[in-house]
Design an enzyme around this catalytic site. Structure first.
Site, PDB file in Angstrom:
ATOM      1  N   TYR A   1      -3.199  -1.762   6.058  1.00 18.16           N
ATOM      2  CA  TYR A   1      -3.870  -1.491   4.774  1.00 18.16           C
ATOM      3  C   TYR A   1      -5.361  -1.777   4.872  1.00 18.16           C
ATOM      4  O   TYR A   1      -6.198  -0.958   4.478  1.00 18.16           O
ATOM      5  CB  TYR A   1      -3.201  -2.366   3.719  1.00 18.16           C
ATOM      6  CG  TYR A   1      -3.783  -2.328   2.325  1.00 18.16           C
ATOM      7  CD1 TYR A   1      -3.333  -1.394   1.387  1.00 18.16           C
ATOM      8  CD2 TYR A   1      -4.755  -3.234   1.922  1.00 18.16           C
ATOM      9  CE1 TYR A   1      -3.843  -1.374   0.098  1.00 18.16           C
ATOM     10  CE2 TYR A   1      -5.272  -3.219   0.637  1.00 18.16           C
ATOM     11  CZ  TYR A   1      -4.811  -2.296  -0.266  1.00 18.16           C
ATOM     12  OH  TYR A   1      -5.321  -2.273  -1.552  1.00 18.16           O
TER      13      TYR A   1
ATOM     14  N   GLY B   1       0.808  -1.217   0.000  1.00 20.60           N
ATOM     15  CA  GLY B   1       0.000   0.000   0.000  1.00 20.60           C
ATOM     16  C   GLY B   1       0.842   1.269   0.000  1.00 20.60           C
ATOM     17  O   GLY B   1       0.347   2.357   0.321  1.00 20.60           O
TER      18      GLY B   1
ATOM     19  N   LYS C   1      -5.625  -4.331  -8.583  1.00 21.00           N
ATOM     20  CA  LYS C   1      -7.010  -4.649  -8.223  1.00 21.00           C
ATOM     21  C   LYS C   1      -7.418  -4.017  -6.892  1.00 21.00           C
ATOM     22  O   LYS C   1      -8.563  -3.684  -6.685  1.00 21.00           O
ATOM     23  CB  LYS C   1      -7.136  -6.165  -8.028  1.00 21.00           C
ATOM     24  CG  LYS C   1      -7.567  -6.960  -9.214  1.00 21.00           C
ATOM     25  CD  LYS C   1      -7.877  -8.367  -8.689  1.00 21.00           C
ATOM     26  CE  LYS C   1      -8.334  -9.322  -9.732  1.00 21.00           C
ATOM     27  NZ  LYS C   1      -8.524 -10.669  -9.133  1.00 21.00           N
TER      28      LYS C   1
ATOM     29  N   HIS D   1      11.877   1.492   1.592  1.00 22.23           N
ATOM     30  CA  HIS D   1      11.505   0.098   1.846  1.00 22.23           C
ATOM     31  C   HIS D   1      12.513  -0.564   2.789  1.00 22.23           C
ATOM     32  O   HIS D   1      12.371  -1.742   3.112  1.00 22.23           O
ATOM     33  CB  HIS D   1      11.485  -0.711   0.545  1.00 22.23           C
ATOM     34  CG  HIS D   1      10.321  -0.392  -0.369  1.00 22.23           C
ATOM     35  ND1 HIS D   1       9.036  -0.279   0.074  1.00 22.23           N
ATOM     36  CD2 HIS D   1      10.272  -0.208  -1.718  1.00 22.23           C
ATOM     37  CE1 HIS D   1       8.226  -0.029  -0.953  1.00 22.23           C
ATOM     38  NE2 HIS D   1       8.958   0.022  -2.041  1.00 22.23           N
TER      39      HIS D   1
ATOM     40  N   ARG E   1       0.319  -5.123   5.412  1.00 21.70           N
ATOM     41  CA  ARG E   1      -0.864  -5.706   4.765  1.00 21.70           C
ATOM     42  C   ARG E   1      -0.872  -7.210   4.914  1.00 21.70           C
ATOM     43  O   ARG E   1       0.193  -7.825   5.107  1.00 21.70           O
ATOM     44  CB  ARG E   1      -0.791  -5.328   3.273  1.00 21.70           C
ATOM     45  CG  ARG E   1      -1.955  -5.731   2.439  1.00 21.70           C
ATOM     46  CD  ARG E   1      -1.725  -5.376   0.978  1.00 21.70           C
ATOM     47  NE  ARG E   1      -2.908  -5.645   0.173  1.00 21.70           N
ATOM     48  CZ  ARG E   1      -2.950  -5.622  -1.141  1.00 21.70           C
ATOM     49  NH1 ARG E   1      -1.849  -5.318  -1.829  1.00 21.70           N
ATOM     50  NH2 ARG E   1      -4.063  -5.887  -1.785  1.00 21.70           N
TER      51      ARG E   1
HETATM   52  P1  A3P Z   1      -2.925  -5.360  -5.632  1.00 19.45           P
HETATM   53  O1  A3P Z   1      -1.770  -5.876  -6.426  1.00 19.45           O
HETATM   54  O2  A3P Z   1      -3.451  -6.340  -4.656  1.00 19.45           O
HETATM   55  O3  A3P Z   1      -4.001  -4.777  -6.485  1.00 19.45           O
HETATM   56  P2  A3P Z   1       2.517  -0.792  -3.372  1.00 19.45           P
HETATM   57  O4  A3P Z   1       1.984   0.572  -3.591  1.00 19.45           O
HETATM   58  O5  A3P Z   1       3.150  -0.962  -2.006  1.00 19.45           O
HETATM   59  O6  A3P Z   1       3.389  -1.222  -4.479  1.00 19.45           O
HETATM   60  O7  A3P Z   1       1.268  -1.772  -3.305  1.00 19.45           O
HETATM   61  C1  A3P Z   1       0.511  -1.994  -4.472  1.00 19.45           C
HETATM   62  C2  A3P Z   1      -0.834  -2.523  -4.059  1.00 19.45           C
HETATM   63  O8  A3P Z   1      -1.644  -1.440  -3.552  1.00 19.45           O
HETATM   64  C3  A3P Z   1      -1.585  -3.077  -5.264  1.00 19.45           C
HETATM   65  O9  A3P Z   1      -2.396  -4.125  -4.746  1.00 19.45           O
HETATM   66  C4  A3P Z   1      -2.407  -1.880  -5.689  1.00 19.45           C
HETATM   67  O10 A3P Z   1      -3.520  -2.191  -6.493  1.00 19.45           O
HETATM   68  C5  A3P Z   1      -2.821  -1.305  -4.339  1.00 19.45           C
HETATM   69  N1  A3P Z   1      -3.183   0.123  -4.416  1.00 19.45           N
HETATM   70  C6  A3P Z   1      -2.620   1.080  -5.190  1.00 19.45           C
HETATM   71  N2  A3P Z   1      -3.230   2.251  -4.993  1.00 19.45           N
HETATM   72  C7  A3P Z   1      -4.209   2.044  -4.084  1.00 19.45           C
HETATM   73  C8  A3P Z   1      -5.199   2.886  -3.499  1.00 19.45           C
HETATM   74  N3  A3P Z   1      -5.307   4.161  -3.831  1.00 19.45           N
HETATM   75  N4  A3P Z   1      -6.043   2.338  -2.598  1.00 19.45           N
HETATM   76  C9  A3P Z   1      -5.949   1.031  -2.244  1.00 19.45           C
HETATM   77  N5  A3P Z   1      -5.040   0.180  -2.785  1.00 19.45           N
HETATM   78  C10 A3P Z   1      -4.179   0.676  -3.697  1.00 19.45           C
END
Ligand code: A3P
Length: 310
Positions: free
Chosen positions: A208, A61, A276, A120, A142
């Site tokens: 998350y 997230g 997603k 990270h 998460r």
């Molecule tokens: P999924 O792959 O399950 O869809 P990060 O930002 O740490 O790389 O994490 C990416 C994950 O956060 C992805 O999950 C992405 O779809 C989700 N994500 C990105 N933007 C988001 C938002 N505004 N609200 C909720 N989830 C989000």
């Protein structure tokens, strides 16, 4: 630096057709590019007390947290029609310590007055000044099984591999063994969790799934914690609701920049950060055995902590 990194234990990801190699440094795994920047930051980054560090393991997230905090901190400067989030990926609005050069960071902070930095790196490997400065740290985490699936698709798509060429079983096993970017994921969460108990005024943990379930109180908590609280008038005027709506997955994933752009003209497409955002998507990929193994390991690792990531 490059020579030193080559002496570290290495792992090449066979499910990614050997296109990615990770190195084990200070008990965590990372790709060379992130290690080079991160080690440089460990040596020379000078955190300031007013800095706000946004910390996370990948796919938990980070992009969402960056958008929310950027929107909170810049709400007097920009509105929804002028915010840089309309034209730049959130990762460009909040730079990451291990990719940007340290000097560049410090200049950004001075010139734009923005106190935000993301990383990270695990807690134990943060530059020492991040801890000694007592700056604020926000950590998002998460459900482990959703992180495994999210990581699978992100990496697979980054290397343009169709699902039939990138076996999920292998990706799962690698992650389960603790070999993931900045992993083992369990240790990453535990590091920040323990630190938050020792330094609750400096470290805020956000889950998350909680942020999704109750965005309003979590956003207010977040804004209070980083020192940018919402006033009663702002709340009445709908500022909190507007930030939540603007930074929602539905809105952000439909912005042109996040559908078609590439950060800094690089090769990774912005759309890969918006897949997603569904809780429990792991159920579409995990076998019963994978679920049991993961839950058992999670129980063992988090025993007695009160952390729930299943
Ligand atoms: P999924 O792959 O399950 O869809 P990060 O930002 O740490 O790389 O994490 C990416 C994950 O956060 C992805 O999950 C992405 O779809 C989700 N994500 C990105 N933007 C988001 C938002 N505004 N609200 C909720 N989830 C989000």
């Amino acid at each position: 630096m490059e020579e030193m990194i080559e002496t570290l234990p290495q792992h090449t990801c066979s499910w990614l057709k050997d296109k990615m190699t990770m190195y084990k440094y200070q008990d965590f795994w990372a790709i060379k590019r992130h290690l080079e920047g991160g080690i440089q930051a460990q040596q020379s980054f000078k955190a300031e007390p007013s800095d706000v560090f946004l910390c996370s393991a990948p796919k938990t997230g980070t992009t969402w947290l960056k958008s929310l905090v950027f929107a909170i901190v810049t709400r007097e400067k920009f509105d929804e029609s002028t915010t840089p989030l309309l034209t730049k990926l959130a990762h460009e609005c909040v730079p990451i310590l291990e990719i940007l050069q340290v000097k560049e960071h410090e200049n950004n902070r001075k010139n734009s007055g923005l106190p935000l930095v993301a990383t990270h790196f695990p807690y134990a490997s943060l530059p020492k000044s991040v801890i000694s400065s007592n700056c604020k740290i926000v950590y998002i985490y998460r459900n482990i099984k959703d992180v495994i699936v999210s990581n699978y698709h992100f990496r697979r798509e980054a290397f343009k591999l169709p699902m039939e060429d990138a076996p999920f079983e292998e990706a799962f096993e690698e992650f389960y063994q603790g070999i993931s970017n900045f992993g083992p994921y369990w240790d990453h969460v535990l590091g920040y969790w323990k630190a938050s108990l020792e330094r609750p005024d400096s470290i805020l943990l956000l889950k998350y799934e909680d942020l999704k379930r109750d965005p309003t109180s979590n956003l207010k908590r977040l804004a209070d914690f980083i020192g940018y609280p919402f006033s009663v008038d702002e709340e009445k005027a709908g500022v909190v609701d507007n930030i939540i709506r603007f930074c929602s997955f539905e809105n952000m994933s439909n912005l042109e920049v996040n559908k078609t752009g590439k950060p800094n003209g690089g090769s990774l497409e912005n759309r890969l950060y918006y897949r997603k955002a569904k809780d429990g998507d792991w159920k579409n990929y995990f076998t019963d055995e994978m679920k049991e193994k993961t839950d058992k390991l999670t129980d063992e690792k988090f025993n007695g902590t009160g952390l729930v990531l299943k």
